[in-house]
Design a protein around this motif. Structure first.
Motif, mmCIF file in Angstrom:
data_model
loop_
_atom_site.group_PDB
_atom_site.id
_atom_site.type_symbol
_atom_site.label_atom_id
_atom_site.label_comp_id
_atom_site.label_asym_id
_atom_site.label_seq_id
_atom_site.Cartn_x
_atom_site.Cartn_y
_atom_site.Cartn_z
ATOM 1 N N HIS A 43 0.809 -1.228 0.000
ATOM 2 C CA HIS A 43 0.000 0.000 0.000
ATOM 3 C C HIS A 43 0.839 1.274 0.000
ATOM 4 C CE1 HIS A 43 0.381 -0.669 4.384
ATOM 5 N NE2 HIS A 43 0.330 0.641 4.455
ATOM 6 N N ASP A 44 2.037 1.235 0.576
ATOM 7 C CA ASP A 44 2.895 2.424 0.548
ATOM 8 C C ASP A 44 3.321 2.769 -0.873
ATOM 9 O OD1 ASP A 44 2.823 2.843 3.320
ATOM 10 O OD2 ASP A 44 4.520 1.492 3.664
ATOM 11 N N ILE A 45 3.669 1.739 -1.651
ATOM 12 C CA ILE A 45 4.048 1.961 -3.052
ATOM 13 C C ILE A 45 2.844 2.480 -3.836
ATOM 14 C CG2 ILE A 45 4.737 0.806 -5.199
ATOM 15 C CD1 ILE A 45 6.485 -1.061 -3.467
ATOM 16 N N MET A 46 1.671 1.910 -3.598
ATOM 17 C CA MET A 46 0.468 2.341 -4.316
ATOM 18 C C MET A 46 0.177 3.816 -4.044
ATOM 19 S SD MET A 46 -2.050 1.612 -6.373
ATOM 20 C CE MET A 46 -2.248 -0.174 -6.438
ATOM 21 N N VAL A 47 0.169 4.217 -2.790
ATOM 22 C CA VAL A 47 -0.125 5.605 -2.421
ATOM 23 C C VAL A 47 0.924 6.544 -3.021
ATOM 24 C CG1 VAL A 47 -0.255 7.219 -0.468
ATOM 25 C CG2 VAL A 47 -1.443 5.016 -0.351
ATOM 26 N N ALA A 48 2.199 6.170 -2.937
ATOM 27 C CA ALA A 48 3.274 7.010 -3.480
ATOM 28 C C ALA A 48 3.186 7.107 -5.005
ATOM 29 C CB ALA A 48 4.633 6.459 -3.060
ATOM 30 N N ALA A 49 2.879 5.997 -5.664
ATOM 31 C CA ALA A 49 2.774 6.010 -7.126
ATOM 32 C C ALA A 49 1.629 6.909 -7.578
ATOM 33 C CB ALA A 49 2.582 4.592 -7.658
ATOM 34 N N LEU A 50 0.476 6.812 -6.938
ATOM 35 C CA LEU A 50 -0.651 7.666 -7.295
ATOM 36 C C LEU A 50 -0.325 9.141 -7.073
ATOM 37 C CD1 LEU A 50 -3.582 5.492 -5.905
ATOM 38 C CD2 LEU A 50 -2.976 5.841 -8.316
ATOM 39 N N ALA A 51 0.424 9.429 -6.022
ATOM 40 C CA ALA A 51 0.809 10.818 -5.733
ATOM 41 C C ALA A 51 1.661 11.405 -6.862
ATOM 42 C CB ALA A 51 1.561 10.888 -4.408
ATOM 43 N N GLN A 52 2.443 10.563 -7.539
ATOM 44 C CA GLN A 52 3.261 11.034 -8.652
ATOM 45 C C GLN A 52 2.412 11.598 -9.791
ATOM 46 O OE1 GLN A 52 6.692 11.235 -8.794
ATOM 47 N NE2 GLN A 52 6.458 10.744 -6.625
ATOM 48 N N PHE A 53 1.142 11.223 -9.811
ATOM 49 C CA PHE A 53 0.226 11.697 -10.854
ATOM 50 C C PHE A 53 -0.801 12.690 -10.297
ATOM 51 C CE2 PHE A 53 1.844 7.545 -12.036
ATOM 52 C CZ PHE A 53 2.424 7.857 -13.257
ATOM 53 N N GLY A 54 -0.500 13.227 -9.107
ATOM 54 C CA GLY A 54 -1.358 14.244 -8.517
ATOM 55 C C GLY A 54 -2.609 13.699 -7.853
ATOM 56 N N ILE A 55 -2.613 12.406 -7.562
ATOM 57 C CA ILE A 55 -3.787 11.781 -6.951
ATOM 58 C C ILE A 55 -3.510 11.560 -5.470
ATOM 59 C CG2 ILE A 55 -5.270 9.734 -6.933
ATOM 60 C CD1 ILE A 55 -4.529 9.460 -9.962
ATOM 61 N N SER A 56 -4.345 12.139 -4.640
ATOM 62 C CA SER A 56 -4.219 11.988 -3.196
ATOM 63 C C SER A 56 -4.953 10.718 -2.767
ATOM 64 C CB SER A 56 -4.816 13.208 -2.499
ATOM 65 O OG SER A 56 -4.777 13.034 -1.106
ATOM 66 N N ALA A 57 -4.217 9.771 -2.247
ATOM 67 C CA ALA A 57 -4.806 8.511 -1.793
ATOM 68 C C ALA A 57 -4.475 8.293 -0.330
ATOM 69 C CB ALA A 57 -4.269 7.352 -2.633
ATOM 70 N N VAL A 58 -5.420 7.713 0.385
ATOM 71 C CA VAL A 58 -5.246 7.411 1.806
ATOM 72 C C VAL A 58 -5.551 5.941 2.009
ATOM 73 C CG1 VAL A 58 -6.059 7.918 4.136
ATOM 74 C CG2 VAL A 58 -5.972 9.747 2.434
ATOM 75 N N TYR A 59 -4.670 5.244 2.729
ATOM 76 C CA TYR A 59 -4.898 3.833 3.018
ATOM 77 C C TYR A 59 -5.823 3.718 4.227
ATOM 78 C CZ TYR A 59 -4.102 -1.030 4.125
ATOM 79 O OH TYR A 59 -4.281 -2.364 4.384
ATOM 80 N N CYS A 60 -6.907 2.955 4.081
ATOM 81 C CA CYS A 60 -7.880 2.761 5.158
ATOM 82 C C CYS A 60 -8.198 1.281 5.303
ATOM 83 C CB CYS A 60 -9.190 3.486 4.845
ATOM 84 S SG CYS A 60 -9.035 5.241 4.576
ATOM 85 N N ASP A 61 -8.521 0.871 6.501
ATOM 86 C CA ASP A 61 -8.990 -0.495 6.759
ATOM 87 C C ASP A 61 -10.492 -0.467 6.991
ATOM 88 O OD1 ASP A 61 -6.771 -2.256 6.693
ATOM 89 O OD2 ASP A 61 -6.087 -1.475 8.633
ATOM 90 N N GLY A 62 -11.190 -1.506 6.527
ATOM 91 C CA GLY A 62 -12.583 -1.733 6.871
ATOM 92 C C GLY A 62 -13.550 -0.626 6.514
ATOM 93 N N LEU A 63 -13.573 -0.169 5.269
ATOM 94 C CA LEU A 63 -14.502 0.898 4.887
ATOM 95 C C LEU A 63 -15.964 0.479 4.987
ATOM 96 C CD1 LEU A 63 -12.751 2.498 1.788
ATOM 97 C CD2 LEU A 63 -13.050 3.487 4.046
ATOM 98 N N GLY A 64 -16.270 -0.762 4.695
ATOM 99 C CA GLY A 64 -17.655 -1.229 4.753
ATOM 100 C C GLY A 64 -18.420 -0.903 3.483
ATOM 101 N N LYS A 65 -19.483 -1.670 3.237
ATOM 102 C CA LYS A 65 -20.249 -1.542 1.995
ATOM 103 C C LYS A 65 -20.947 -0.179 1.862
ATOM 104 C CE LYS A 65 -21.917 -5.612 2.836
ATOM 105 N NZ LYS A 65 -21.853 -6.866 3.307
ATOM 106 N N LYS A 66 -21.479 0.358 2.955
ATOM 107 C CA LYS A 66 -22.183 1.647 2.873
ATOM 108 C C LYS A 66 -21.224 2.774 2.510
ATOM 109 C CE LYS A 66 -26.048 0.509 5.844
ATOM 110 N NZ LYS A 66 -26.746 0.803 7.102
ATOM 111 N N ARG A 67 -20.064 2.783 3.120
ATOM 112 C CA ARG A 67 -19.069 3.826 2.805
ATOM 113 C C ARG A 67 -18.560 3.660 1.384
ATOM 114 N NH1 ARG A 67 -17.441 8.605 2.572
ATOM 115 N NH2 ARG A 67 -15.269 9.022 2.973
ATOM 116 N N LEU A 68 -18.300 2.418 0.965
ATOM 117 C CA LEU A 68 -17.870 2.176 -0.413
ATOM 118 C C LEU A 68 -18.925 2.664 -1.405
ATOM 119 C CD1 LEU A 68 -16.262 -1.381 -0.195
ATOM 120 C CD2 LEU A 68 -15.085 0.769 -0.670
ATOM 121 N N ARG A 69 -20.186 2.416 -1.093
ATOM 122 C CA ARG A 69 -21.281 2.849 -1.968
ATOM 123 C C ARG A 69 -21.319 4.375 -2.082
ATOM 124 N NH1 ARG A 69 -24.205 2.145 -6.382
ATOM 125 N NH2 ARG A 69 -26.210 3.128 -6.192
ATOM 126 N N LYS A 70 -21.173 5.063 -0.957
ATOM 127 C CA LYS A 70 -21.179 6.533 -0.982
ATOM 128 C C LYS A 70 -20.022 7.069 -1.827
ATOM 129 C CE LYS A 70 -23.522 7.344 3.381
ATOM 130 N NZ LYS A 70 -23.406 7.815 4.756
#
Length: 144
Positions: A80-107
């Motif tokens: 996940h550290d590589i994923m977040v850093a790679a996305l940042a290289q393209f101006g995409i802000s990503a945050v690693y989270c655990d357990g978002l749940g179906k309702k949060r994913l849907r929103k």
């Protein structure tokens, strides 16, 4: 006249810090804003997920640029550290989270926010990256 869907198959290879990085994938152009890429090898799921999100925001970025930042290959996956850093290289802000749940994913998906997840089926020796395309709360189905 019926729509014709043509798949484009691509094989990419590059070397980063003397390590070979590669990906073999399919692109199915469609009408959805979310790009439709399919992994065709056993190791580029992190690249496919990153490429999907990068191209969601900017389809002009060359896939090889994404591969160079993700650095996946037959001997190494993506944490996940590589994923977040790679996305940042393209101006995409990503945050690693655990357990978002179906309702949060849907929103998030309803709001047009791409969500990259990892899944780890019991019978697999490692996890798998994918992009959530939709969540059906009635059936509890998450479409990757």
């Amino acid at each position: 006249m019926a729509d014709v869907i043509t798949s484009i198959y691509r094989r990419l290879t590059t070397t980063v810090d003397s390590e070979r990085c590669s990906a073999y994938y399919e692109h199915r152009p469609g009408k959805s804003r979310m790009p439709d890429y399919r992994q065709l090898d056993g190791h580029c799921c992190g690249f496919i997920s990153a490429l999907t999100v990068v191209h969601y925001f900017d389809p002009s970025i060359p896939p090889l640029d994404v591969l160079k930042h993700i650095q996946c290959g037959p001997d190494a996956g993506v944490d996940h550290d590589i994923m977040v850093a790679a996305l940042a290289q393209f101006g995409i802000s990503a945050v690693y989270c655990d357990g978002l749940g179906k309702k949060r994913l849907r929103k998030l998906t309803e709001a047009g926010t791409p969500v990259i997840v990892t899944v780890w089926p019991d019978e697999w020796g490692t996890d798998h990256w994918s992009v959530v395309r939709d969540v059906n709360l009635d059936t509890s189905r998450i479409v990757l």
